[in-house]
Scaffold this active site. Structure first.
Site, PDB file in Angstrom:
ATOM      1  N   GLU A  40      15.915  62.825  -7.743  1.00 18.51           N
ATOM      2  CA  GLU A  40      17.191  63.230  -7.151  1.00 18.51           C
ATOM      3  C   GLU A  40      17.844  64.212  -8.120  1.00 18.51           C
ATOM      4  O   GLU A  40      18.354  63.816  -9.162  1.00 18.51           O
ATOM      5  CB  GLU A  40      18.088  62.009  -6.949  1.00 18.51           C
ATOM      6  CG  GLU A  40      19.400  62.360  -6.258  1.00 18.51           C
ATOM      7  CD  GLU A  40      20.474  61.282  -6.393  1.00 18.51           C
ATOM      8  OE1 GLU A  40      21.375  61.259  -5.549  1.00 18.51           O
ATOM      9  OE2 GLU A  40      20.436  60.493  -7.347  1.00 18.51           O
ATOM     10  N   ASP A  45      16.591  58.121  -9.857  1.00 18.66           N
ATOM     11  CA  ASP A  45      17.991  58.281  -9.513  1.00 18.66           C
ATOM     12  C   ASP A  45      18.674  59.246 -10.476  1.00 18.66           C
ATOM     13  O   ASP A  45      18.484  59.153 -11.697  1.00 18.66           O
ATOM     14  CB  ASP A  45      18.642  56.888  -9.622  1.00 18.66           C
ATOM     15  CG  ASP A  45      20.009  56.808  -8.979  1.00 18.66           C
ATOM     16  OD1 ASP A  45      20.105  57.105  -7.786  1.00 18.66           O
ATOM     17  OD2 ASP A  45      20.978  56.433  -9.677  1.00 18.66           O
TER      18      ASP A  45
HETATM   19  C1  GLC Z   1      22.431  58.034  -6.640  1.00 17.89           C
HETATM   20  C2  GLC Z   1      22.218  57.178  -5.418  1.00 17.89           C
HETATM   21  C3  GLC Z   1      23.530  56.591  -4.991  1.00 17.89           C
HETATM   22  C4  GLC Z   1      24.113  55.775  -6.118  1.00 17.89           C
HETATM   23  C5  GLC Z   1      24.210  56.606  -7.401  1.00 17.89           C
HETATM   24  C6  GLC Z   1      24.496  55.752  -8.589  1.00 17.89           C
HETATM   25  O1  GLC Z   1      23.183  59.157  -6.371  1.00 17.89           O
HETATM   26  O2  GLC Z   1      21.612  57.933  -4.399  1.00 17.89           O
HETATM   27  O3  GLC Z   1      23.402  55.805  -3.842  1.00 17.89           O
HETATM   28  O4  GLC Z   1      25.393  55.320  -5.789  1.00 17.89           O
HETATM   29  O5  GLC Z   1      23.003  57.282  -7.667  1.00 17.89           O
HETATM   30  O6  GLC Z   1      23.355  55.010  -8.952  1.00 17.89           O
END
Ligand code: GLC
Length: 560
Positions: A247, A205
């Site tokens: 991500e 994440d």
């Molecule tokens: C990432 C996730 C999202 C979440 C954020 C905080 O962007 O995809 O869903 O709210 O992280 O953890």
């Protein structure tokens, strides 16, 4: 073809399926999806042919950010099951030939995590330095809010600690101090634990926020990427096949750094936000230009690395990489109502309703996704064409229960739908119209089409392993690209316009080894086209048509 490579770099020739245990299937009838329910549907997932399950956070949580706010990294949320059931899911998945990866959310914890509670209450706590504190409210510097207008800035004053703490997301998600070696050790312990329970890697994440040290007083001046290299080395030592899927919502040139050095010693896979957004712009304009441009902007990636491609995920469909006027074009085409938009940059919709249910157009979009350089990632329900429910809050609109049947509760749960994690959509995209049971019986359904597409994708390693480039053609609405690998070539054509067309491409480039091209085999409809003149190959495309063509060179056989 080199079978050795396709099984070795499994993450490059697979199809990832993302699901939230909470909304997939309720096994015990309490209205919340659970691991027992998921275990029951592993055969369904193996049947559609996906190769890897990505489980969204299932850890103990106050659930103020759909589980991305964690209070215990080494456990399962009691509502969803327990560690024993987790092991059963992983074991069953392995038995059916599937791998499991899980969300690793260690940029922050929940404020309710015992570490934060101890850190704020006691300046002498060993957890105090696990978070990022400041006596006075610091300037934001280069940092910006991730959820504009929703998180009350980046620094929040904690009355107990009498200091400000940093949070790149909501105020209830304090950032961990990644510069602290004890935090790094703990993250290693967490990933080591889950790998021991059988997972094959992690969807990491918010990677840029995780490794950044801005705002951390006294952080040593080290390259933040060093930490990512350490993490990669650690997981690879513990388990050779384990991957990191990151991500990293940045421009391609900046993303390149997250794959690591030339040998690719950081993330194995990085989500391709730029190409994803270009597809929406291309669809809105009915012009392939934006995708061509986005593909050309991709830097080459190391041998072990790959892009992860997607059309939708569990968050808003972010359009943050487009210019303001481009974003507006996409809003106008696919989400004109203010209620469909979120954070001024995205859409809280699923794809079929955005396309007004036009199945030809929908299939074109997924055919494109599956043929682009990268590993395709599906979000649960995409395979049956589920829609969103705008009656749910914010990003929850796309996180409604999986629609298994037309029974009450969509076959997701026997409990009263009032208590479901999110309300099931009604009408055109509700379970009466869109569900797995009906689509299984219908050979022409989207579900069965997806099964065939996934099967073909897995049999076409040129797409995931090869090197891909845009091929010039004479129709602006058509994207032509080719993937070359191990002496084999696949050419894909996609028509972004609602009119059928004839498109001309050239296949006479010596450097591509095209001189021996004798025919094209259509991998999706089985057609066969002899090539008379490689300098002028003409092909027909339907409205929103798509084709995957394998180039047959003298002496090469057709695919089954
Ligand atoms: C990432 C996730 C999202 C979440 C954020 C905080 O962007 O995809 O869903 O709210 O992280 O953890």
């Amino acid at each position: 073809m080199s079978i050795r490579t396709t099984s070795d770099q499994w993450w490059k020739n697979g199809v990832v399926y993302c699901l939230d245990v909470e909304t997939f299937l309720d096994g015990d009838g309490d209205g919340v999806g659970d691991l027992a329910g998921l275990a029951d549907r592993i055969d369904y997932l193996a049947g559609i042919g996906v190769t890897t399950l990505w489980l969204m956070p299932f850890y103990p949580t106050p659930d103020r950010d759909d589980g991305y706010d964690i209070t215990d990294f080494l456990n399962v949320d009691g509502r969803l099951g327990d560690l024993g059931q987790f092991v059963e899911v992983v074991r069953t998945a392995h038995d059916r030939g599937l791998r499991v990866i899980i969300d690793l959310v260690v940029n922050h914890t929940s404020t309710e995590h015992p570490w934060f509670q101890s850190a704020r209450s006691d300046p002498a706590s060993r957890h105090r330095d696990w978070y990022v504190w400041s006596e006075d409210k610091p300037d934001d510097g280069e940092m910006t809010e991730t959820f504009p207008g929703e998180q009350g800035g980046l620094w929040t004053y904690d009355r107990k600690a009498k200091q400000y703490y940093l949070h790149r997301f909501y105020a209830h998600q304090p950032d961990l101090n990644i510069a602290n070696p004890a935090v790094r050790d703990e993250i290693a312990r967490i990933v080591g634990f889950w790998m021991q329970l059988g997972v094959s890697g992690f969807r990491v994440d918010a990677v840029p926020f995780l490794i950044e040290t801005e705002g951390i007083t006294g952080a040593p001046e080290v390259d933040p990427h060093r930490y990512l290299k350490e993490l990669r080395a650690f997981i690879s030592r513990r388990k050779g096949e384990a991957i990191l899927l990151g991500e990293v919502n940045l421009a391609p040139e900046e993303q390149r750094a997250f794959f690591g050095d030339e040998d690719g010693d950081e993330l194995h896979l990085v989500f391709n936000f730029t190409v994803m957004q270009s597809i929406y712009l291309a669809m809105a304009r009915q012009d392939a230009g934006p995708v061509e441009e986005a593909m050309r902007s991709l830097p080459p990636v190391p041998f072990d690395s790959q892009w992860a491609t997607f059309l939708r995920n569990h968050d808003e469909l972010t359009l943050d990489k487009l210019a303001d006027d481009e974003r507006q074009e996409v809003f106008d085409a696919f989400g004109p109502e203010p209620d469909m938009q979120l954070f001024g940059r995205g859409l809280r919709r699923r794809l079929p309703p955005m396309l007004d249910g036009d199945v030809d157009r929908l299939k074109m979009a997924y055919s494109l996704l599956f043929s682009l350089p990268g590993t395709p990632v599906l979000f649960y329900g995409e395979e049956i064409g589920m829609g969103e429910n705008l009656a749910a809050d914010e990003r929850e609109a796309v996180r409604t229960p999986m629609q298994w049947s037309d029974e009450p509760g969509a076959g997701f749960s026997t409990a009263d739908p009032e208590g479901f994690p999110n309300p099931i959509p009604e009408g055109e995209y509700g379970p009466l119209a869109v569900n797995v049971v009906d689509q299984r019986r219908d050979p022409e359904s989207l579900l069965n089409w997806f099964e065939r597409l996934i099967r073909r994708r897995r049999e076409t390693p040129e797409l995931g392993l090869g090197c891909s480039k845009v091929v010039d053609n004479d129709v602006p609405a058509v994207l032509a690209h080719r993937c070359d690998w191990d002496g084999a070539t696949v050419i894909a054509l996609h028509n972004f316009a609602p009119e059928p067309c004839r498109v001309r491409i050239r296949l006479d480039a010596e450097e591509d080894g095209d001189a021996d091209a004798v025919a094209l085999q259509d991998l999706l409809d089985g057609g066969y086209h002899e090539i008379d003149d490689p300098s002028e190959v003409t092909l027909e495309l339907d409205r929103y048509g798509y084709r995957w063509l394998r180039l047959l060179r003298r002496g090469q056989r057709r695919m089954p």
